[in-house]
Write an enzyme that holds these catalytic residues in place. Structure first.
Site, PDB file in Angstrom:
ATOM      1  N   LYS A  11      28.991  49.520   1.954  1.00  0.00           N
ATOM      2  CA  LYS A  11      30.367  49.342   2.441  1.00  0.00           C
ATOM      3  C   LYS A  11      31.410  49.696   1.366  1.00  0.00           C
ATOM      4  O   LYS A  11      31.072  49.813   0.173  1.00  0.00           O
ATOM      5  CB  LYS A  11      30.537  47.895   2.916  1.00  0.00           C
ATOM      6  CG  LYS A  11      29.632  47.533   4.114  1.00  0.00           C
ATOM      7  CD  LYS A  11      29.938  46.119   4.609  1.00  0.00           C
ATOM      8  CE  LYS A  11      29.068  45.760   5.800  1.00  0.00           C
ATOM      9  NZ  LYS A  11      29.394  44.412   6.346  1.00  0.00           N
ATOM     10  N   TYR A  51      31.533  48.727  15.606  1.00  0.00           N
ATOM     11  CA  TYR A  51      31.544  47.267  15.630  1.00  0.00           C
ATOM     12  C   TYR A  51      32.006  46.708  16.980  1.00  0.00           C
ATOM     13  O   TYR A  51      32.431  45.549  17.051  1.00  0.00           O
ATOM     14  CB  TYR A  51      32.421  46.728  14.496  1.00  0.00           C
ATOM     15  CG  TYR A  51      31.717  46.762  13.143  1.00  0.00           C
ATOM     16  CD1 TYR A  51      30.607  45.952  12.894  1.00  0.00           C
ATOM     17  CD2 TYR A  51      32.155  47.588  12.126  1.00  0.00           C
ATOM     18  CE1 TYR A  51      29.962  45.966  11.674  1.00  0.00           C
ATOM     19  CE2 TYR A  51      31.502  47.613  10.892  1.00  0.00           C
ATOM     20  CZ  TYR A  51      30.404  46.791  10.675  1.00  0.00           C
ATOM     21  OH  TYR A  51      29.755  46.806   9.457  1.00  0.00           O
ATOM     22  N   PHE A  59      37.447  38.036  13.508  1.00  0.00           N
ATOM     23  CA  PHE A  59      37.541  38.881  12.321  1.00  0.00           C
ATOM     24  C   PHE A  59      37.450  40.370  12.622  1.00  0.00           C
ATOM     25  O   PHE A  59      37.412  41.193  11.713  1.00  0.00           O
ATOM     26  CB  PHE A  59      36.474  38.481  11.300  1.00  0.00           C
ATOM     27  CG  PHE A  59      35.054  38.535  11.833  1.00  0.00           C
ATOM     28  CD1 PHE A  59      34.361  39.731  11.911  1.00  0.00           C
ATOM     29  CD2 PHE A  59      34.424  37.377  12.265  1.00  0.00           C
ATOM     30  CE1 PHE A  59      33.062  39.782  12.405  1.00  0.00           C
ATOM     31  CE2 PHE A  59      33.120  37.413  12.757  1.00  0.00           C
ATOM     32  CZ  PHE A  59      32.442  38.626  12.828  1.00  0.00           C
ATOM     33  N   ARG A  87      16.808  43.687   5.944  1.00  0.00           N
ATOM     34  CA  ARG A  87      17.627  42.474   6.118  1.00  0.00           C
ATOM     35  C   ARG A  87      17.351  41.483   4.979  1.00  0.00           C
ATOM     36  O   ARG A  87      18.261  40.811   4.497  1.00  0.00           O
ATOM     37  CB  ARG A  87      17.334  41.807   7.470  1.00  0.00           C
ATOM     38  CG  ARG A  87      17.596  42.674   8.698  1.00  0.00           C
ATOM     39  CD  ARG A  87      19.026  42.776   9.100  1.00  0.00           C
ATOM     40  NE  ARG A  87      19.632  41.509   9.388  1.00  0.00           N
ATOM     41  CZ  ARG A  87      20.899  41.392   9.757  1.00  0.00           C
ATOM     42  NH1 ARG A  87      21.689  42.463   9.864  1.00  0.00           N
ATOM     43  NH2 ARG A  87      21.414  40.212  10.010  1.00  0.00           N
ATOM     44  N   THR A  93      24.569  36.995   5.276  1.00  0.00           N
ATOM     45  CA  THR A  93      25.878  37.607   5.540  1.00  0.00           C
ATOM     46  C   THR A  93      26.912  37.157   4.508  1.00  0.00           C
ATOM     47  O   THR A  93      27.688  37.972   4.000  1.00  0.00           O
ATOM     48  CB  THR A  93      26.361  37.223   6.965  1.00  0.00           C
ATOM     49  OG1 THR A  93      25.336  37.560   7.900  1.00  0.00           O
ATOM     50  CG2 THR A  93      27.650  37.943   7.318  1.00  0.00           C
ATOM     51  N   ARG A 104      23.452  41.441  -1.535  1.00  0.00           N
ATOM     52  CA  ARG A 104      24.709  40.707  -1.317  1.00  0.00           C
ATOM     53  C   ARG A 104      24.954  39.671  -2.414  1.00  0.00           C
ATOM     54  O   ARG A 104      26.111  39.426  -2.774  1.00  0.00           O
ATOM     55  CB  ARG A 104      24.707  40.086   0.086  1.00  0.00           C
ATOM     56  CG  ARG A 104      25.000  41.153   1.151  1.00  0.00           C
ATOM     57  CD  ARG A 104      24.749  40.654   2.528  1.00  0.00           C
ATOM     58  NE  ARG A 104      25.328  41.532   3.559  1.00  0.00           N
ATOM     59  CZ  ARG A 104      25.069  41.418   4.851  1.00  0.00           C
ATOM     60  NH1 ARG A 104      24.245  40.489   5.288  1.00  0.00           N
ATOM     61  NH2 ARG A 104      25.628  42.242   5.718  1.00  0.00           N
ATOM     62  N   ASN A 114      30.883  42.271   2.042  1.00  0.00           N
ATOM     63  CA  ASN A 114      29.547  41.840   1.629  1.00  0.00           C
ATOM     64  C   ASN A 114      28.604  43.003   1.312  1.00  0.00           C
ATOM     65  O   ASN A 114      27.395  42.909   1.500  1.00  0.00           O
ATOM     66  CB  ASN A 114      28.955  40.881   2.665  1.00  0.00           C
ATOM     67  CG  ASN A 114      28.899  41.497   4.047  1.00  0.00           C
ATOM     68  OD1 ASN A 114      29.212  42.666   4.217  1.00  0.00           O
ATOM     69  ND2 ASN A 114      28.479  40.723   5.026  1.00  0.00           N
ATOM     70  N   HIS A 117      25.505  46.904   5.160  1.00  0.00           N
ATOM     71  CA  HIS A 117      25.151  46.641   6.556  1.00  0.00           C
ATOM     72  C   HIS A 117      23.728  47.128   6.779  1.00  0.00           C
ATOM     73  O   HIS A 117      23.331  48.156   6.238  1.00  0.00           O
ATOM     74  CB  HIS A 117      26.088  47.427   7.496  1.00  0.00           C
ATOM     75  CG  HIS A 117      25.564  47.496   8.908  1.00  0.00           C
ATOM     76  ND1 HIS A 117      25.822  46.523   9.840  1.00  0.00           N
ATOM     77  CD2 HIS A 117      24.745  48.398   9.515  1.00  0.00           C
ATOM     78  CE1 HIS A 117      25.194  46.833  10.974  1.00  0.00           C
ATOM     79  NE2 HIS A 117      24.546  47.968  10.796  1.00  0.00           N
ATOM     80  N   GLU A 128      22.576  53.030  16.011  1.00  0.00           N
ATOM     81  CA  GLU A 128      23.442  53.196  14.839  1.00  0.00           C
ATOM     82  C   GLU A 128      23.096  54.484  14.084  1.00  0.00           C
ATOM     83  O   GLU A 128      23.977  55.189  13.605  1.00  0.00           O
ATOM     84  CB  GLU A 128      23.309  51.978  13.927  1.00  0.00           C
ATOM     85  CG  GLU A 128      23.888  50.725  14.568  1.00  0.00           C
ATOM     86  CD  GLU A 128      23.664  49.447  13.774  1.00  0.00           C
ATOM     87  OE1 GLU A 128      24.150  48.397  14.220  1.00  0.00           O
ATOM     88  OE2 GLU A 128      22.997  49.488  12.730  1.00  0.00           O
TER      89      GLU A 128
HETATM   90  P1  GDP Z   1      25.337  40.883   9.312  1.00  0.00           P
HETATM   91  O1  GDP Z   1      24.381  41.344  10.366  1.00  0.00           O
HETATM   92  O2  GDP Z   1      24.678  40.032   8.252  1.00  0.00           O
HETATM   93  O3  GDP Z   1      26.131  42.017   8.712  1.00  0.00           O
HETATM   94  O4  GDP Z   1      26.382  39.887   9.992  1.00  0.00           O
HETATM   95  P2  GDP Z   1      27.153  39.880  11.430  1.00  0.00           P
HETATM   96  O5  GDP Z   1      26.492  40.830  12.390  1.00  0.00           O
HETATM   97  O6  GDP Z   1      27.272  38.453  11.831  1.00  0.00           O
HETATM   98  O7  GDP Z   1      28.617  40.406  11.091  1.00  0.00           O
HETATM   99  C1  GDP Z   1      28.883  41.763  10.896  1.00  0.00           C
HETATM  100  C2  GDP Z   1      29.861  41.917   9.755  1.00  0.00           C
HETATM  101  O8  GDP Z   1      31.096  41.319  10.105  1.00  0.00           O
HETATM  102  C3  GDP Z   1      29.448  41.201   8.456  1.00  0.00           C
HETATM  103  O9  GDP Z   1      28.547  41.933   7.674  1.00  0.00           O
HETATM  104  C4  GDP Z   1      30.794  41.028   7.767  1.00  0.00           C
HETATM  105  O10 GDP Z   1      31.209  42.220   7.107  1.00  0.00           O
HETATM  106  C5  GDP Z   1      31.723  40.783   8.948  1.00  0.00           C
HETATM  107  N1  GDP Z   1      31.933  39.344   9.148  1.00  0.00           N
HETATM  108  C6  GDP Z   1      31.065  38.420   9.639  1.00  0.00           C
HETATM  109  N2  GDP Z   1      31.603  37.190   9.666  1.00  0.00           N
HETATM  110  C7  GDP Z   1      32.881  37.330   9.161  1.00  0.00           C
HETATM  111  C8  GDP Z   1      33.958  36.430   8.918  1.00  0.00           C
HETATM  112  O11 GDP Z   1      33.883  35.231   9.176  1.00  0.00           O
HETATM  113  N3  GDP Z   1      35.109  36.979   8.390  1.00  0.00           N
HETATM  114  C9  GDP Z   1      35.225  38.320   8.109  1.00  0.00           C
HETATM  115  N4  GDP Z   1      36.378  38.788   7.594  1.00  0.00           N
HETATM  116  N5  GDP Z   1      34.227  39.195   8.324  1.00  0.00           N
HETATM  117  C10 GDP Z   1      33.072  38.710   8.832  1.00  0.00           C
END
Ligand code: GDP
Length: 141
Positions: A11, A51, A59, A87, A93, A104, A114, A117, A128
């Site tokens: 990212k 997304y 968010f 993962r 996350t 991370r 973070n 992805h 994807e």
């Molecule tokens: P991942 O699969 O671990 O990437 O997590 P998710 O699928 O839950 O979320 C996708 C992405 O959204 C995450 O990698 C973060 O970049 C972002 N994200 C998730 N939760 C939050 C949050 O609470 N705040 C913000 N700003 N971004 C978030």
């Protein structure tokens, strides 16, 4: 175990920090092969579509803004159990909750910024990958 492919994004925060190499090293150290990779700068439209599953989340706007804030490195990774393995290498996350040794933990800033992805299932990995790569861009070695 089955050989799988998964899709990865380094990212904008990690690219800005100068840790593309650090992220790729952890990927390779885990036994995952990088079979395609390139740097791109996502358009607003691409990030919104990528997304779309998070559209209803509070968010979403922030996430799209962040993902278009600078270039990213998209890759296809291949290996035994690649989806689950990547993962694991990425970590939780929220970097504050990520285990020692994960990408991370090492390079993430906060739950939004973070560092990486990775796809979460075979269907999303295929979707994807198709979104950013053509089949001609995948290599074997
Ligand atoms: P991942 O699969 O671990 O990437 O997590 P998710 O699928 O839950 O979320 C996708 C992405 O959204 C995450 O990698 C973060 O970049 C972002 N994200 C998730 N939760 C939050 C949050 O609470 N705040 C913000 N700003 N971004 C978030």
């Amino acid at each position: 175990m089955a050989i799988e492919r998964t899709f990865s994004i380094i990212k904008p925060d990690a690219v800005r920090k100068g840790v593309i190499g650090g992220c790729l090293a952890k990927i390779e150290e885990a036994g995952l092969k990088i079979v395609a990779t390139k740097m791109i700068h996502m358009s607003q439209r691409q990030a919104e579509a990528f997304y779309a599953v998070h559209k209803k989340r509070p968010f979403y706007g922030e996430l799209v803004e962040f993902m278009t804030s600078g270039p990213v490195v998209v890759s296809i990774l291949e290996g035994d159990n690649a989806i689950a393995k990547y993962r694991e290498v990425m970590g939780a996350t929220n970097p504050a909750e990520a285990k020692e040794g994960t990408i991370r933990k090492a390079y993430g800033t906060n739950i939004g910024e973070n560092a990486v992805h990775g796809s979460d299932a075979p269907e999303t990995a295929a979707d994807e990958t198709g979104f950013f790569f053509g089949t001609a861009e995948v290599h074997q070695y």
